[in-house]
Design a protein around this motif. Structure first.
Motif, mmCIF file in Angstrom:
data_model
loop_
_atom_site.group_PDB
_atom_site.id
_atom_site.type_symbol
_atom_site.label_atom_id
_atom_site.label_comp_id
_atom_site.label_asym_id
_atom_site.label_seq_id
_atom_site.Cartn_x
_atom_site.Cartn_y
_atom_site.Cartn_z
ATOM 1 N N TYR A 158 -9.957 -72.806 13.263
ATOM 2 C CA TYR A 158 -10.258 -73.587 12.070
ATOM 3 C C TYR A 158 -10.628 -75.024 12.427
ATOM 4 O O TYR A 158 -11.501 -75.620 11.786
ATOM 5 N N ASP A 159 -9.964 -75.585 13.424
ATOM 6 C CA ASP A 159 -10.310 -76.937 13.866
ATOM 7 C C ASP A 159 -11.697 -76.956 14.503
ATOM 8 O O ASP A 159 -12.473 -77.894 14.296
ATOM 9 N N GLN A 160 -12.014 -75.943 15.282
ATOM 10 C CA GLN A 160 -13.339 -75.856 15.904
ATOM 11 C C GLN A 160 -14.417 -75.725 14.838
ATOM 12 O O GLN A 160 -15.486 -76.332 14.936
ATOM 13 N N GLY A 191 -15.516 -77.603 7.363
ATOM 14 C CA GLY A 191 -14.092 -77.734 7.113
ATOM 15 C C GLY A 191 -13.744 -77.450 5.671
ATOM 16 O O GLY A 191 -14.604 -77.174 4.839
ATOM 17 N N GLY A 199 -18.945 -78.526 11.433
ATOM 18 C CA GLY A 199 -18.976 -79.302 10.193
ATOM 19 C C GLY A 199 -18.648 -78.458 8.979
ATOM 20 O O GLY A 199 -19.113 -78.741 7.873
ATOM 21 N N ARG A 241 -12.011 -71.999 5.170
ATOM 22 C CA ARG A 241 -11.073 -71.204 5.952
ATOM 23 C C ARG A 241 -10.749 -69.885 5.246
ATOM 24 O O ARG A 241 -10.639 -68.832 5.885
ATOM 25 N N SER A 265 -6.418 -72.023 15.799
ATOM 26 C CA SER A 265 -7.088 -73.222 16.309
ATOM 27 C C SER A 265 -8.595 -73.153 16.039
ATOM 28 O O SER A 265 -9.280 -74.174 16.093
ATOM 29 N N ASP A 294 -14.348 -76.866 11.865
ATOM 30 C CA ASP A 294 -14.492 -78.159 11.209
ATOM 31 C C ASP A 294 -15.196 -79.159 12.118
ATOM 32 O O ASP A 294 -16.209 -79.769 11.742
ATOM 33 N N GLN A 295 -14.708 -79.308 13.340
ATOM 34 C CA GLN A 295 -15.191 -80.354 14.236
ATOM 35 C C GLN A 295 -16.544 -80.038 14.874
ATOM 36 O O GLN A 295 -17.362 -80.938 15.074
ATOM 37 N N GLN A 296 -16.792 -78.771 15.200
ATOM 38 C CA GLN A 296 -18.021 -78.411 15.894
ATOM 39 C C GLN A 296 -19.131 -77.934 14.967
ATOM 40 O O GLN A 296 -20.307 -78.095 15.263
#
Length: 284
Positions: free
Chosen positions: A148-150, A158, A156, A163, A146, A152-154
């Motif tokens: 990886y989502d952080q 991605g 920038g 990864r 999870s 990307d979203q927090q």
């Protein structure tokens, strides 16, 4: 990044759904957990410092075998991120093993440990807030995907190459363990406490360089935009970018954005692991 599928010969342990916990009787104080949480987005975080592990003392063993009874194929197929991570590990193993053989240094594959929320490692508790990390005690790479989502979203940062850079960086710490660099740094830190942070920064920058070397040695895997993704990630996780001036440079532990991009680029441009000696001037 055009990664091939993962090999079933990689070493994988899956703690997902097992409830986590400290395991092995290991105890981590509240203060250490707070430090770990503060360093949450500093992926590559050193568990030897954040989890209060004293050099040479193991706080609890990591589980062995395939946690949850899953095979490598099952663990690596849980989701897209799992498959990507396993594929990156396969490529890293295939890239680094012959280099060690050529150098006459014993090689051992690291263990990729998946967990969700909380897990356990040879260095103590694993928590998703810590971000991915490498534990030299059990030679394991630990990740809650999870993150990886952080990222990307927090942050920038991605993209599949960003990864892959995460895993390449953690694998770089494994290379340091096998070559003896990690032990040498620990000894130097004990002998020269005032240089502890500076030496830790050099460890992280070398791991960045090793991640770049891996990519450079596999040009067939690189797609348009990959290098930019990696450099964006390296910039996003520089100490100065993450702390926004709240921490003095003397307390940096991973390097500035410029330094991280510089050493990742050096690995990417040279494809030569010998060019990743961030300790050259210290060894003189």
């Amino acid at each position: 990044m055009r990664l091939n599928d993962f090999s079933k010969n990689i070493r994988v342990n899956d703690q997902r759904g097992m409830g986590g916990g400290l395991g092995g009787g290991g105890k981590v104080g509240c203060g250490a957990i707070v430090i770990a949480l503060i360093g949450a987005v500093f992926f590559g975080i050193d568990p030897m410092t954040t989890l209060g592990v004293v050099e040479g003392v193991q706080q609890g063993g990591a589980p062995t075998g395939q946690g949850n009874g899953k095979t490598v194929e099952e663990s690596c197929s849980v989701n897209q991120y799992s498959r990507e991570t396993c594929a990156a590990l396969s490529s890293l193993d295939a890239t680094w093993q012959p280099l060690f053989q050529e150098a006459g240094i014993a090689f051992k594959q690291p263990v990729l440990n998946f967990y969700d929320g909380r897990g356990q490692s040879g260095c103590g508790a694993a928590q998703s807030a810590m971000g991915p990390f490498y534990c030299p005690t059990d030679q394991g790479i630990y990740i809650d995907t999870s993150f990886y989502d952080q990222m990307d979203q927090q942050l920038g940062a991605g993209g599949d190459f960003a990864r892959a850079y995460v895993i390449g960086h953690e694998y770089g710490h494994h290379v340091q363990t096998l070559t003896g660099t990690s032990n040498w740094v620990r000894q130097m830190q004990q002998q020269n406490p005032q240089m502890a942070n500076q030496l830790q920064v050099r460890m992280e920058l070398q791991a960045d360089c090793y991640a770049g070397v891996w990519a450079a040695k596999n040009p067939q895997l690189i797609e348009p935009g990959d290098i930019e993704e990696g450099l964006t990630a390296a910039s996003a996780i520089g100490d100065d970018a993450l702390t926004k001036g709240r921490v003095s440079p003397d307390n940096f532990t991973h390097g500035t954005s410029q330094q991280r991009m510089q050493w990742l680029q050096k690995g990417l441009k040279t494809g030569d692991e010998d060019q990743c000696d961030t300790f050259a001037d210290v060894r003189r």
